[in-house]
Design an enzyme around this catalytic site. Structure first.
Site, PDB file in Angstrom:
ATOM      1  N   LYS B  80      43.842  45.154  44.602  1.00 30.39           N
ATOM      2  CA  LYS B  80      43.676  45.320  43.155  1.00 30.39           C
ATOM      3  C   LYS B  80      44.265  46.662  42.741  1.00 30.39           C
ATOM      4  O   LYS B  80      44.042  47.670  43.424  1.00 30.39           O
ATOM      5  CB  LYS B  80      42.181  45.254  42.804  1.00 30.39           C
ATOM      6  N   SER B 160      37.332  41.400  35.739  1.00 29.36           N
ATOM      7  CA  SER B 160      38.612  42.077  35.657  1.00 29.36           C
ATOM      8  C   SER B 160      39.524  41.840  36.869  1.00 29.36           C
ATOM      9  O   SER B 160      40.728  42.036  36.763  1.00 29.36           O
ATOM     10  CB  SER B 160      38.390  43.582  35.512  1.00 29.36           C
ATOM     11  N   SER B 184      33.017  41.663  37.783  1.00 28.11           N
ATOM     12  CA  SER B 184      34.479  41.601  37.891  1.00 28.11           C
ATOM     13  C   SER B 184      35.022  41.043  39.202  1.00 28.11           C
ATOM     14  O   SER B 184      36.224  40.816  39.317  1.00 28.11           O
ATOM     15  CB  SER B 184      35.083  42.987  37.668  1.00 28.11           C
TER      16      SER B 184
END
Lengths: 95, 496
Positions: B80, B160, B184
């Protein structure tokens, strides 16, 4: 509580986020909606409840006051948007 | 159907590499090729690093040939783009960090590299991890590889960690790192039909992870199976002196917990999670999960988490306050993009106006408001007290139950243009995930089935502090019972 445009403009100044007049009005509406929604927290009885400031799982700890990752000035400065030698530059602050 | 390299899980690829049935170069090349074929559309990567990956794969093969290499040697993963990676651009999906190249490595990614994992690049996310749709990225939204049965509309992958979830689901990587502040990891995992774990707060180091809300942020693994997540977590977790909230406890061998079963385990069903307007399909999959655990020998107990309703509003106050403080560092002086101004204040204002997107600005302004004098007690302090009550709810429940079962999200994935325009409606996506974040307890999401529109639904398990092992044991039972073998429409193993 009502959150007016003046307050939004003040928050933008405090947070140093430049906003146009039009943006202030858009944000005012959205922020008013969100603040109205979080106002439901007033229903909760929090008498004698301590605030939670962390999960309390980690042991607070001290370490020796020593440089363990030093001599990397150029690495630290490597992402500076503007610099002169080993210094960051900013517009003139003191007359 | 011929078995393809894309049928591998992380665990089976690990075996195939060790027994030299495939080489790391083959495995990595196949995944790089899949990214080239599919990611122009999915947009799950912000930065691809194929050259570095190919070099690392050659080194991995040399080690594997000698019977050496760490627990993840040669396995292609994605990171990420919130984890600082030395020498590789790290953006947090924000314009303000559009050209930021960290001179240091986050502890979590350093741990994964130490074990030999090979990063194929940096994965897309909501800007500064603020969002539940992955549409707030300054590098464009991510497309969920799943499609509704009768429509070609682009779906959101959740957020997210939407890029991580989409890349794993589409077979572009074998696993990925995510971060979870209020859901997330779990919500995008559910939306994309994969598995994700949010560990106990303090289990994985936050050092080098770009901060959103520091008292909530926690890194965790995302992969196609729980075993894969267990393997990744074992390497990601661990004490780190560089993070003052890191907890010094040994890391268990998580894989060993997968087969423990749930016989005699007490599973709590929180009545407050039966919210008004919960879709019947979500209710049904939840009941299915209850039945699966009962059939495997668990005892199901009704419990109450009385402050659930206040979880979301308290979360938003706490998270926004912390965000406004954390994001004060992006001032255009020491790093990041700069927009000049005549004075220092003008430089700050112009830099932050140009560098941050709308959602981030909204959160900074609200965070500033709830911390400002005159409002601090009414909002921030009250929210912190409510947080204490939320945590007490869980601690009390764990006096009688070992684990809690709930849905992960109140819906399956929806189309990009179905996203509500009212921010409060978007925030409601996190209604089931936020309470565990507020309490700091661990939780995971496993795919449990498809809804009537043909997209995945997830089930969530919430556990005791540092009891990720019980989560894995119970999650494994759900995973076997659900035998979720569906694949998304867009997948590396499907040739167009």
């Amino acid at each position: 509580m009502s959150l007016d445009a003046k307050t939004v403009a003040k928050m933008a100044r405090l947070a140093r986020v430049g906003l146009s007049e039009e943006q202030v009005h858009t944000y005012q509406k959205e922020m008013q909606g969100i603040i109205g929604w979080v106002d439901q927290l007033n229903e909760v009885d929090v008498t004698d409840v301590p605030p939670m400031i962390g999960t309390g799982l980690a042991q607070p700890r001290l370490r020796d006051d020593q440089v363990t990752d030093g001599n990397c000035r150029d690495k630290v400065l490597s992402n500076a948007p503007d610099r002169e030698g080993p210094f960051y530059t900013v517009p003139k602050v003191v007359e | 159907m011929m078995s393809s390299i894309f049928d591998h899980t992380l665990a089976s690829a690990r075996e195939a590499l060790r027994s030299r049935k495939i080489s790391a170069v083959e495995l990595v090349d196949a995944h790089i090729d899949a990214i080239e074929r599919l990611d122009g559309g999915l947009n799950s990567f912000i930065t691809r690093t194929p050259e570095q990956a190919r070099l690392a794969a050659k080194e991995a093969d040399a080690l594997l040939a000698k019977g050496e290499g760490g627990s993840l040697c040669g396995l292609p993963i994605g990171i990420k783009d919130l984890f600082a990676t030395e020498g590789v651009r790290t953006t947090a999906a924000s314009k303000i960090l559009g050209n930021f190249v960290p001179p240091y490595e986050s502890t979590v990614t350093a741990n994964l590299k130490r074990e030999g994992a090979i990063s194929l690049g940096k994965l897309n996310l909501d800007e500064f991890a603020m969002g539940s749709t992955n549409l707030t990225s300054a590098f464009g939204g991510v497309e969920n590889p799943w499609k509704l049965r009768d429509s070609d509309a682009k779906l959101v992958p959740g957020g997210s960690s939407g890029g991580s979830a989409a890349a794993v689901a589409a077979g572009l990587v074998l696993g990925a790192t995510g971060t979870d502040t209020g859901g997330s990891i779990r919500q995008p995992a559910a939306f994309c039909g994969i598995t994700g774990i949010k560990p106990t707060y303090g289990r994985c180091s936050r050092f080098g992870t770009i901060a959103f809300a520091s008292s909530l942020d926690q890194a965790g693994p995302m992969a196609r199976t729980l075993q894969d997540c267990a393997i990744l977590l074992e390497s990601m977790a661990g004490f780190d002196p560089k993070d003052s909230t890191s907890v010094n406890r040994p890391v268990p061998h998580y894989e060993a917990a997968l087969g423990r079963g749930v016989k005699g385990l007490k599973v709590g069903i929180p009545k407050e999670y039966r919210i008004d307007g919960l879709p019947a399909e979500i209710e049904a999959i939840w009941q299915q999960g209850i039945n699966w655990l009962k059939e495997a020998g668990a005892e199901v107990v009704d419990i109450s988490l009385p402050h659930t309703k206040y979880g979301l509003p308290a979360y938003y106050i706490a998270a926004l306050a912390e965000a406004s403080s954390n994001l004060a560092r992006y001032d255009g002086v020491r790093f990041g993009e700069r927009v000049s101004g005549a004075s220092l204040d003008a430089l700050y204002e112009a830099t932050r106006a140009a560098g941050f997107g709308d959602e981030v600005k909204r959160r900074i302004l609200l965070g500033t408001y709830v911390l400002s004098s005159g409002y601090y007690d009414a909002y921030y302090l009250r929210a912190q007290k409510v947080r204490t009550l939320l945590q007490r709810d869980f601690l009390k429940a764990y006096e009688t139950v070992d684990v809690i079962l709930a849905p992960t999200a109140p819906s399956g994935a929806f189309a990009w243009d179905e996203k509500p325009t009212d921010p409060v409606q978007v925030y409601l996506n996190d209604v089931f995930t936020v309470p565990a974040s507020m309490a700091g307890v661990p939780a995971l999401s496993v795919p449990a089935g498809l809804d009537g529109r043909g997209v995945p639904l997830g089930l969530q398990l919430i556990g005791r502090f540092f009891d990720e092992e019980t989560l894995l044991a119970a999650g494994s039972v759900l995973e076997r019972a659900a035998s979720f073998t569906h694949r998304p429409t867009i997948h590396a193993g499907v040739s167009a």
